[in-house]
Design a protein around this motif. Structure first.
Motif, PDB file in Angstrom:
ATOM      1  N   ALA A 141       0.842  -1.213   0.000  1.00 37.56           N
ATOM      2  CA  ALA A 141       0.000   0.000   0.000  1.00 37.56           C
ATOM      3  C   ALA A 141       0.868   1.251   0.000  1.00 37.56           C
ATOM      4  CB  ALA A 141      -0.917  -0.001   1.224  1.00 37.56           C
ATOM      5  N   MET A 142       1.944   1.229   0.758  1.00 44.20           N
ATOM      6  CA  MET A 142       2.800   2.417   0.832  1.00 44.20           C
ATOM      7  C   MET A 142       3.552   2.627  -0.483  1.00 44.20           C
ATOM      8  SD  MET A 142       4.186   2.472   4.772  1.00 44.20           S
ATOM      9  CE  MET A 142       3.045   2.822   6.129  1.00 44.20           C
ATOM     10  N   ILE A 143       3.976   1.535  -1.098  1.00 46.27           N
ATOM     11  CA  ILE A 143       4.656   1.677  -2.399  1.00 46.27           C
ATOM     12  C   ILE A 143       3.670   2.262  -3.414  1.00 46.27           C
ATOM     13  CG2 ILE A 143       5.634   0.403  -4.353  1.00 46.27           C
ATOM     14  CD1 ILE A 143       7.000  -1.456  -2.370  1.00 46.27           C
ATOM     15  N   GLU A 144       2.458   1.737  -3.389  1.00 46.78           N
ATOM     16  CA  GLU A 144       1.448   2.228  -4.332  1.00 46.78           C
ATOM     17  C   GLU A 144       1.166   3.716  -4.124  1.00 46.78           C
ATOM     18  OE1 GLU A 144      -1.846  -0.604  -4.687  1.00 46.78           O
ATOM     19  OE2 GLU A 144      -3.104   1.152  -5.156  1.00 46.78           O
ATOM     20  N   GLY A 145       1.119   4.132  -2.851  1.00 53.29           N
ATOM     21  CA  GLY A 145       0.865   5.544  -2.549  1.00 53.29           C
ATOM     22  C   GLY A 145       2.108   6.412  -2.699  1.00 53.29           C
ATOM     23  N   GLY A 146       3.281   5.788  -2.833  1.00 53.34           N
ATOM     24  CA  GLY A 146       4.522   6.564  -2.946  1.00 53.34           C
ATOM     25  C   GLY A 146       4.847   7.323  -1.664  1.00 53.34           C
ATOM     26  N   PHE A 147       4.305   6.851  -0.561  1.00 55.43           N
ATOM     27  CA  PHE A 147       4.481   7.571   0.714  1.00 55.43           C
ATOM     28  C   PHE A 147       4.265   6.604   1.865  1.00 55.43           C
ATOM     29  CE2 PHE A 147       2.679   9.621   4.447  1.00 55.43           C
ATOM     30  CZ  PHE A 147       3.483  10.741   4.612  1.00 55.43           C
ATOM     31  N   GLY A 148       5.047   6.746   2.903  1.00 57.15           N
ATOM     32  CA  GLY A 148       4.808   5.959   4.108  1.00 57.15           C
ATOM     33  C   GLY A 148       5.639   6.458   5.269  1.00 57.15           C
ATOM     34  N   ALA A 177      17.446  -2.550  14.867  1.00 55.54           N
ATOM     35  CA  ALA A 177      18.229  -2.939  13.689  1.00 55.54           C
ATOM     36  C   ALA A 177      17.340  -2.987  12.447  1.00 55.54           C
ATOM     37  CB  ALA A 177      18.890  -4.301  13.927  1.00 55.54           C
ATOM     38  N   LEU A 178      16.143  -3.538  12.612  1.00 53.54           N
ATOM     39  CA  LEU A 178      15.196  -3.605  11.502  1.00 53.54           C
ATOM     40  C   LEU A 178      14.839  -2.191  11.024  1.00 53.54           C
ATOM     41  CD1 LEU A 178      13.418  -5.638   9.865  1.00 53.54           C
ATOM     42  CD2 LEU A 178      11.650  -5.286  11.587  1.00 53.54           C
ATOM     43  N   THR A 179      14.674  -1.296  11.976  1.00 58.40           N
ATOM     44  CA  THR A 179      14.348   0.107  11.652  1.00 58.40           C
ATOM     45  C   THR A 179      15.402   0.708  10.727  1.00 58.40           C
ATOM     46  OG1 THR A 179      13.185   0.414  13.737  1.00 58.40           O
ATOM     47  CG2 THR A 179      14.063   2.398  12.702  1.00 58.40           C
ATOM     48  N   ARG A 180      16.663   0.526  11.097  1.00 59.57           N
ATOM     49  CA  ARG A 180      17.728   1.138  10.299  1.00 59.57           C
ATOM     50  C   ARG A 180      17.820   0.493   8.921  1.00 59.57           C
ATOM     51  NH1 ARG A 180      20.032   2.120  15.668  1.00 59.57           N
ATOM     52  NH2 ARG A 180      20.607  -0.070  15.911  1.00 59.57           N
ATOM     53  N   THR A 181      17.667  -0.832   8.880  1.00 60.63           N
ATOM     54  CA  THR A 181      17.792  -1.522   7.592  1.00 60.63           C
ATOM     55  C   THR A 181      16.630  -1.192   6.657  1.00 60.63           C
ATOM     56  OG1 THR A 181      19.127  -3.280   8.529  1.00 60.63           O
ATOM     57  CG2 THR A 181      17.904  -3.821   6.534  1.00 60.63           C
ATOM     58  N   LEU A 182      15.405  -1.190   7.189  1.00 57.16           N
ATOM     59  CA  LEU A 182      14.253  -0.857   6.342  1.00 57.16           C
ATOM     60  C   LEU A 182      14.325   0.594   5.870  1.00 57.16           C
ATOM     61  CD1 LEU A 182      11.223  -2.716   7.996  1.00 57.16           C
ATOM     62  CD2 LEU A 182      12.842  -3.519   6.262  1.00 57.16           C
ATOM     63  N   ALA A 183      14.874   1.462   6.724  1.00 62.38           N
ATOM     64  CA  ALA A 183      15.038   2.862   6.308  1.00 62.38           C
ATOM     65  C   ALA A 183      15.885   2.926   5.038  1.00 62.38           C
ATOM     66  CB  ALA A 183      15.682   3.674   7.426  1.00 62.38           C
ATOM     67  N   LEU A 184      16.940   2.131   5.011  1.00 63.45           N
ATOM     68  CA  LEU A 184      17.817   2.127   3.841  1.00 63.45           C
ATOM     69  C   LEU A 184      17.132   1.491   2.624  1.00 63.45           C
ATOM     70  CD1 LEU A 184      21.160   1.060   5.565  1.00 63.45           C
ATOM     71  CD2 LEU A 184      20.602   3.316   4.626  1.00 63.45           C
ATOM     72  N   GLU A 185      16.422   0.390   2.873  1.00 65.62           N
ATOM     73  CA  GLU A 185      15.806  -0.316   1.745  1.00 65.62           C
ATOM     74  C   GLU A 185      14.626   0.444   1.141  1.00 65.62           C
ATOM     75  OE1 GLU A 185      14.694  -4.397   2.093  1.00 65.62           O
ATOM     76  OE2 GLU A 185      16.571  -4.994   3.037  1.00 65.62           O
ATOM     77  N   TRP A 186      13.847   1.112   2.011  1.00 69.61           N
ATOM     78  CA  TRP A 186      12.546   1.613   1.542  1.00 69.61           C
ATOM     79  C   TRP A 186      12.489   3.123   1.320  1.00 69.61           C
ATOM     80  CZ3 TRP A 186       8.889  -1.760   5.159  1.00 69.61           C
ATOM     81  CH2 TRP A 186       9.042  -3.109   4.799  1.00 69.61           C
ATOM     82  N   ALA A 187      13.597   3.814   1.547  1.00 69.89           N
ATOM     83  CA  ALA A 187      13.603   5.276   1.333  1.00 69.89           C
ATOM     84  C   ALA A 187      13.233   5.601  -0.106  1.00 69.89           C
ATOM     85  CB  ALA A 187      14.969   5.848   1.680  1.00 69.89           C
ATOM     86  N   ARG A 188      13.631   4.753  -1.025  1.00 72.12           N
ATOM     87  CA  ARG A 188      13.366   5.055  -2.440  1.00 72.12           C
ATOM     88  C   ARG A 188      11.884   5.017  -2.780  1.00 72.12           C
ATOM     89  NH1 ARG A 188      13.404   0.027  -5.597  1.00 72.12           N
ATOM     90  NH2 ARG A 188      13.436  -1.664  -4.079  1.00 72.12           N
ATOM     91  N   HIS A 189      11.072   4.428  -1.897  1.00 77.01           N
ATOM     92  CA  HIS A 189       9.615   4.428  -2.106  1.00 77.01           C
ATOM     93  C   HIS A 189       8.937   5.599  -1.388  1.00 77.01           C
ATOM     94  CE1 HIS A 189       9.988   0.486  -3.863  1.00 77.01           C
ATOM     95  NE2 HIS A 189      10.485  -0.027  -2.745  1.00 77.01           N
ATOM     96  N   GLY A 190       9.711   6.475  -0.769  1.00 74.08           N
ATOM     97  CA  GLY A 190       9.100   7.570  -0.002  1.00 74.08           C
ATOM     98  C   GLY A 190       8.670   7.127   1.383  1.00 74.08           C
ATOM     99  N   ILE A 191       9.226   6.003   1.835  1.00 71.21           N
ATOM    100  CA  ILE A 191       8.837   5.470   3.156  1.00 71.21           C
ATOM    101  C   ILE A 191       9.950   5.765   4.164  1.00 71.21           C
ATOM    102  CG2 ILE A 191       8.229   3.395   4.453  1.00 71.21           C
ATOM    103  CD1 ILE A 191       7.346   2.143   1.730  1.00 71.21           C
ATOM    104  N   ASN A 192       9.604   6.501   5.202  1.00 67.04           N
ATOM    105  CA  ASN A 192      10.554   6.763   6.283  1.00 67.04           C
ATOM    106  C   ASN A 192      10.296   5.778   7.421  1.00 67.04           C
ATOM    107  OD1 ASN A 192      11.290   8.906   4.746  1.00 67.04           O
ATOM    108  ND2 ASN A 192      10.670  10.483   6.198  1.00 67.04           N
ATOM    109  N   VAL A 193      11.372   5.258   7.989  1.00 62.09           N
ATOM    110  CA  VAL A 193      11.240   4.241   9.041  1.00 62.09           C
ATOM    111  C   VAL A 193      12.060   4.685  10.250  1.00 62.09           C
ATOM    112  CG1 VAL A 193      11.410   1.780   9.569  1.00 62.09           C
ATOM    113  CG2 VAL A 193      11.140   2.502   7.189  1.00 62.09           C
ATOM    114  N   ASN A 194      11.377   4.913  11.353  1.00 60.74           N
ATOM    115  CA  ASN A 194      12.051   5.376  12.573  1.00 60.74           C
ATOM    116  C   ASN A 194      11.527   4.607  13.773  1.00 60.74           C
ATOM    117  OD1 ASN A 194      13.698   7.833  11.665  1.00 60.74           O
ATOM    118  ND2 ASN A 194      11.669   8.300  10.805  1.00 60.74           N
ATOM    119  N   ALA A 195      12.172   4.807  14.896  1.00 64.61           N
ATOM    120  CA  ALA A 195      11.703   4.200  16.144  1.00 64.61           C
ATOM    121  C   ALA A 195      11.710   5.259  17.247  1.00 64.61           C
ATOM    122  CB  ALA A 195      12.587   3.020  16.535  1.00 64.61           C
TER     123      ALA A 195
END
Ligand code: NAP
Length: 284
Positions: A141-148, A177-195
């Motif tokens: 859903a977040m990829i489809e919306g280009g935002f998360g 650890a998951l937070t930091r890794t997903l931040a790197l993987e998913w930034a290109r989809h407009g998804i920010n991942v924090n804790a």
């Protein structure tokens, strides 16, 4: 500080209007405080947890008090299909899933030598696997919306270690650890991942889990400790309130969080910097 200083509505009421948040464990405690803050800032909220009455009542309370849309889905974060179904329902009833708050968790005190494998597994599966499952459930859903915006609720106790909580500290270290890794993987989809890592907040869940403290040095939430703990160990001079965490989550979900990803924010009134670590004496 008075309780009115800790209201949910410190932000503009339309700060995150038009956005929808899925909040695991949103029916009580910190999760409910986060839901209140997001609702007060204009978001629709979708709560997800196991106890039907509690989560349904929480959604009804949010609708009454904040006026926006709030729905409740019953499920367990250990089941990926249940989270996928919650995402589908949220998209269909509320339009999108823009924010995910991974808040559901379990915890209890146990000396590691006596911790059952089932106890260890339950906490790792709820806190760490649950976070993983929820992140993956919202991804399409977040990829489809280009935002998360994904915000996971961590803790501070694993930064140095905390006796009697090997299970929870290991799980939350994994969440960071998951937070930091997903931040790197998913930034290109407009998804920010924090804790966000809260300090001690006397929620009903925490009070119940720690109602029989191992000894005085680890007793943060028992009746006899509550009064003195904040004074002795928290530089800000008070225990946390659920809205302290809700406000931080709302900030990260708002446009102010646009360039913030891969970070773990400590929100604890300075407690983790100041308090000495406990050395339990009862386990021997
Ligand atoms: P809480 O009062 O125990 O609430 C936990 C919530 O999660 C409940 O609504 C519970 O509802 C839900 N939940 C538990 N297991 C679940 C599962 N398997 N699937 C779906 N939902 C589940 O806890 P809290 O004090 O508000 O803590 C919230 C978060 O903050 C947790 O991540 C915790 O680790 C973190 N934290 C808390 C403190 C603190 O001092 N309170 C400090 C540091 C970090 P059901 O039982 O109905 O499912």
């Amino acid at each position: 500080m008075t309780s009115s200083d800790r209201t949910a509505d410190v932000f503009s009421p339309d700060l995150v209007a038009g956005r929808t948040a899925l909040i695991t464990g949103g029916g009580s405690g910190i999760g409910y405080g986060i839901a209140e803050c997001l609702a007060a800032a204009g978001a629709s909220v979708s709560l997800f947890s196991r106890t039907e009455e509690r989560v349904e009542n929480a959604a009804a309370r949010l609708r009454d008090e904040y006026g926006g849309a709030a729905i409740a889905t019953v499920g367990d974060v250990r089941e990926p299909e249940a989270l996928e179904a919650a995402v589908t329902r949220t998209r269909s009833e509320l339009g999108s899933v823009d924010f995910l708050v991974n808040n559901a968790a379990g915890n209890f005190y146990a000396p590691t030598a006596e911790l059952s494998v089932n106890g260890w597994r339950a906490v790792i599966e709820i806190d760490l696997y649950g976070t993983f499952h929820a992140c993956r459930a919202v991804l399409p859903a977040m990829i489809e919306g280009g935002f998360g915006r994904i915000v996971s609720i961590s803790m501070t106790l694993h930064h140095r270690g905390w006796p009697l909580m090997a299970h929870a500290t290991a799980a939350k270290a994994g969440v960071d650890a998951l937070t930091r890794t997903l931040a790197l993987e998913w930034a290109r989809h407009g998804i920010n991942v924090n804790a966000v890592a809260p300090g001690p907040i006397p929620t009903e869940g925490v009070k119940k889990a720690f109602s029989q403290p191992a000894d005085e040095s680890t007793d943060m939430f028992g009746e006899r400790a509550l009064e003195g703990f904040a004074e002795r160990f928290i530089p800000a001079g008070r225990l946390g309130h659920t809205h302290d965490i809700g406000r931080m989550v709302t900030f990260l979900c708002s446009p102010a969080g646009d360039w913030i990803t891969g970070a773990v924010f400590v929100v604890d009134g300075g407690e983790s910097l100041a308090s000495p670590r406990a050395i339990p004496t009862h386990t021997e």
